[in-house]
Write an enzyme that holds these catalytic residues in place. Structure first.
Site, PDB file in Angstrom:
ATOM      1  N   ASP A   1       0.733  -1.445  -0.121  1.00  0.00           N
ATOM      2  CA  ASP A   1       0.022  -0.046   0.053  1.00  0.00           C
ATOM      3  C   ASP A   1       0.766   1.128  -0.021  1.00  0.00           C
ATOM      4  OD1 ASP A   1      -1.553  -2.385   0.680  1.00  0.00           O
ATOM      5  OD2 ASP A   1      -2.969  -1.026   1.756  1.00  0.00           O
TER       6      ASP A   1
ATOM      7  N   HIS B   1      -1.041   4.440  -0.264  1.00  0.00           N
ATOM      8  CA  HIS B   1      -2.100   5.546   0.184  1.00  0.00           C
ATOM      9  C   HIS B   1      -1.850   6.988   0.080  1.00  0.00           C
ATOM     10  CE1 HIS B   1      -5.229   2.740   1.794  1.00  0.00           C
ATOM     11  NE2 HIS B   1      -4.079   2.175   2.292  1.00  0.00           N
TER      12      HIS B   1
ATOM     13  N   ASP C   1      -4.057  -0.263  -3.603  1.00  0.00           N
ATOM     14  CA  ASP C   1      -4.123   0.894  -2.587  1.00  0.00           C
ATOM     15  C   ASP C   1      -3.283   2.061  -2.791  1.00  0.00           C
ATOM     16  OD1 ASP C   1      -6.237  -0.329  -1.567  1.00  0.00           O
ATOM     17  OD2 ASP C   1      -5.728  -0.402   0.680  1.00  0.00           O
TER      18      ASP C   1
ATOM     19  N   ASN D   1      -8.587  -2.586  -2.456  1.00  0.00           N
ATOM     20  CA  ASN D   1      -9.724  -2.498  -2.295  1.00  0.00           C
ATOM     21  C   ASN D   1     -10.105  -0.717  -1.993  1.00  0.00           C
ATOM     22  OD1 ASN D   1      -8.044  -2.615   0.461  1.00  0.00           O
ATOM     23  ND2 ASN D   1      -9.906  -1.897   1.492  1.00  0.00           N
ATOM     24  N   HIS D   2      -9.257   0.048  -2.061  1.00  0.00           N
ATOM     25  CA  HIS D   2      -9.478   1.498  -2.114  1.00  0.00           C
ATOM     26  C   HIS D   2      -9.511   1.797  -3.483  1.00  0.00           C
ATOM     27  CE1 HIS D   2      -9.471   2.786   1.891  1.00  0.00           C
ATOM     28  NE2 HIS D   2      -8.731   1.914   2.366  1.00  0.00           N
TER      29      HIS D   2
ATOM     30  N   HIS E   1      -2.386  -4.846   2.501  1.00  0.00           N
ATOM     31  CA  HIS E   1      -3.776  -4.525   3.026  1.00  0.00           C
ATOM     32  C   HIS E   1      -3.641  -4.432   4.451  1.00  0.00           C
ATOM     33  CE1 HIS E   1      -8.017  -4.696   2.761  1.00  0.00           C
ATOM     34  NE2 HIS E   1      -8.214  -6.019   3.358  1.00  0.00           N
TER      35      HIS E   1
END
Length: 306
Positions: free
Chosen positions: A53, A55, A81, A113-114, A237
């Site tokens: 990730d 982010h 992500d 999932n983002h 994740h």
């Protein structure tokens, strides 16, 4: 879109400067042509460097490239992500996408999932697009691209890479290949589980406290790996304070690549380098020092406040 245009956009984005809405639209159109040809389970050759990730932590992505080498010198696989929570989701995702368009064989992006319309409306990317561009068009172009991202990758037939984890609906790679991926992330089912599930010290399957996906135990991993002739599952994740965590007799690893997550967790980050023989080397890195972060761009104050 010419190569020189693309190179200029990449240079701008590397400086954390936005490209125009029209350029985003053209970039996404080109990216879609490339991504639509990729498989649900994208094949990746070693050597490759695997990243978890990000982010929206753009300046920490710059640290990652310092540690791992620049694309295209290094072959990269990002486990999703890219957006939400950090301050620079727009620049982060657009830079990775521009690199994908410029060097399609040297960077693989899979969906987390983002990478979802619903989730980005809650966790920051939607608001950031609106703030930086004054309209939702850029958010729409980017979220449309999310639907084209691969769901997983396999390195040299031996290492299975996915954002979240396994699914009780998936026994073999062909089960993943059978999914129609070009849609918003569903609330349940195989596609959802790949992005939401987590490994845990349990036997079998359990409901996930996240409200989507499942918890799965070492026996599930063992079974999946044996059936699919896989040596290792590599996923992201979950925040790992040490940057990576190996589980289940080295049959699964979590790689986390957002240092000092949310600018306050105090964790280190890692990337996983695989050489041509799939020998593993974890590189640990810390958040970019404050002086490398530049100042957040000040928006001009709208007239009605003056």
């Amino acid at each position: 879109m010419s190569q020189s245009d693309l190179d200029r956009q990449i240079a701008q984005l590397r400086n954390c400067e936005n490209i125009t809405e029209g350029e985003v639209k053209a970039l996404c159109t080109k990216a879609r042509e490339i991504l639509v040809e990729e498989s649900n389970v994208q094949r990746v050759d070693a050597p490759v460097t695997i990243c978890g990730d990000i982010h929206g932590q753009f300046f920490d992505l710059m640290e990652l490239f310092k540690v791992g080498g620049d694309c295209p010198d290094t072959n990269y696989l990002f486990l999703g992500d890219f957006v939400d929570r950090g301050f620079n989701s727009v620049e982060t995702f657009l830079l990775l996408l521009a690199l994908k368009v410029r060097y399609p064989d040297r960077i693989t992006l899979i969906r987390g999932n983002h990478e979802s319309r619903q989730i980005t409306q809650v966790y920051g990317f939607y608001d950031e697009c609106l703030r930086k561009y004054g309209s939702l068009n850029v958010w729409r172009y980017c979220t449309d691209i999310f639907d084209y991202l691969s769901l997983a990758a396999v390195i040299e037939e031996k290492i299975f890479c996915v954002h979240g984890g396994l699914s009780p609906s998936i026994k073999t790679m062909d089960d993943i290949r059978a999914i129609d991926r070009k849609q918003e992330v569903p609330h349940d089912g195989a596609m959802c589980d790949l992005m939401w599930s987590d490994p845990d010290e349990i036997e079998g399957w359990n409901l996930s406290p996240r409200g989507a996906g499942y918890l799965f135990g070492g026996d599930v991993v063992d079974d999946f790996n044996r059936k699919n002739n896989i040596e290792l599952i590599c996923r992201a994740h979950q925040l790992v304070m040490e940057g990576y965590r190996v589980m289940f007799n080295e049959q699964l690893v979590t790689v986390w690549s957002a240092p000092n997550y949310c600018y306050r967790c105090g964790n280190v980050a890692s990337i996983l380098e695989l050489d041509e023989n799939l020998a593993k080397s974890y590189k640990i890195f810390e958040a970019a020092p404050q002086e490398n972060r530049g100042l957040p761009a000040k928006k001009p104050i709208p007239d009605y406040f003056l």
